[in-house]
Design a protein around this motif. Structure first.
Motif, PDB file in Angstrom:
ATOM      1  N   THR A   1      -3.706   7.119  26.634  1.00 45.07           N
ATOM      2  CA  THR A   1      -2.587   6.951  25.694  1.00 45.07           C
ATOM      3  C   THR A   1      -2.756   7.873  24.492  1.00 45.07           C
TER       4      THR A   1
ATOM      5  N   GLN B   1       3.573   2.669  26.768  1.00 45.57           N
ATOM      6  CA  GLN B   1       2.873   1.607  27.506  1.00 45.57           C
ATOM      7  C   GLN B   1       3.434   0.242  27.118  1.00 45.57           C
TER       8      GLN B   1
ATOM      9  N   ASP C   1       3.549   6.341  30.298  1.00 44.39           N
ATOM     10  CA  ASP C   1       2.279   5.625  30.196  1.00 44.39           C
ATOM     11  C   ASP C   1       2.315   4.386  31.088  1.00 44.39           C
TER      12      ASP C   1
HETATM   13 MG   LIG Z   1      -3.294   3.271  27.390  1.00 44.01          MG
END
Ligand SMILES: [Mg+2]
Ligand SMILES: Nc1ncnc2c1ncn2[C@@H]1O[C@H](COP(=O)(O)OP(=O)(O)OP(=O)(O)O)[C@@H](O)[C@H]1O
Length: 227
Positions: A46, A91, A167
């Motif tokens: 990330t 994410q 993500d």
């Molecule tokens: Mg991550």
């Protein structure tokens, strides 16, 4: 399209001190290439997407997008760069809770300076393609997690971006939907000759992309363990 050189990124500890996270001597991603980023939790996947998008700045080194150094731009210029060139599936989705699914997708275009009927029609078409034709007027809180993730995917595609950062974009989908959404994502990427960087823990998904990049060699500390 993306060139990373001598990059270092870490975090300052609250009580002082510095924790290095990523050290990337050299890494590049080509035009229209689809790449999976793999590696264990905490290894910096990330963080890398945040750096490439200009949300985070490196402590050392350079990140260039088509020869232009993103890490040198002002905050405002990086916001404009992101709106113009990047579709990001976070994410944690980052949907706006007070707005409907359709409005969330339309807002993705609004921040890039686009609005009007054409944009609304494209937003609807994208929501249909991710299987949400009957959920467009619902707010994120009224959608399942997998449905919210598909809204985030539609929003990332609204501006036909040059670069898609995703993500774990299929992490909350059942196997059948995951396959369908991956197929759609790869179709959209090919149609617009976009570059795709996708974090995934699923080897089958990673295998559907052009190239796989293992993040472990770049992780200075991983999940709190020194390497
Ligand atoms: Mg991550
Ligand atoms: N704001 C922050 N302050 C301090 N440490 C941070 C911060 N953000 C991330 N980290 C640390 O940086 C490391 C990399 O985090 P990152 O979120 O990039 O991992 P990841 O590979 O995406 O993991 P996951 O697969 O769990 O999503 C982790 O050890 C994390 O704890």
């Amino acid at each position: 399209m993306i060139q990373i050189q001598a990059l270092e990124k870490g975090y300052r500890k609250k009580g002082g001190g510095f924790v290095p996270i990523l050290r990337i001597p050299e890494l590049g991603f080509g035009e229209a290439e689809s790449v999976s980023l793999v590696g264990p939790s905490g290894c910096g996947k990330t963080t890398l997407l945040h750096l490439v998008s200009g949300i985070l700045l490196p402590d050392r080194g350079r990140i260039c997008f088509r020869g232009r150094e993103v890490s040198n731009l002002s905050e405002g210029a990086r916001d404009r760069f992101r709106a113009q060139h990047i579709g990001y599936v976070h994410q944690t989705f980052n949907l706006l809770p007070a707005f409907s699914a359709l409005e969330n997708v339309v807002l993705g275009a609004f921040f890039a300076g686009r609005s009007g009927k054409e944009t609304r029609d494209r937003a609807r078409a994208l929501l249909v393609r991710v299987g949400l034709e009957d959920r467009m007027e619902n707010r994120p809180g009224e959608l399942s997690v997998g449905q919210q993730q598909r809204v985030a995917l539609a929003r990332a595609m609204i501006n036909a971006p040059d670069l898609i950062l995703a993500d774990e974009p299929l992490g909350s989908q059942d196997p059948e939907t995951s396959e369908a959404v991956l197929k759609l994502l790869l179709e959209l990427v090919r149609e617009s000759r976009a570059t795709l960087l996708m974090v995934t823990h699923d080897p089958k998904t990673a295998g559907c992309l052009d190239r796989q990049v293992d993040m472990r060699p770049f992780a200075v500390t991983c999940g709190g363990r020194a390497r």
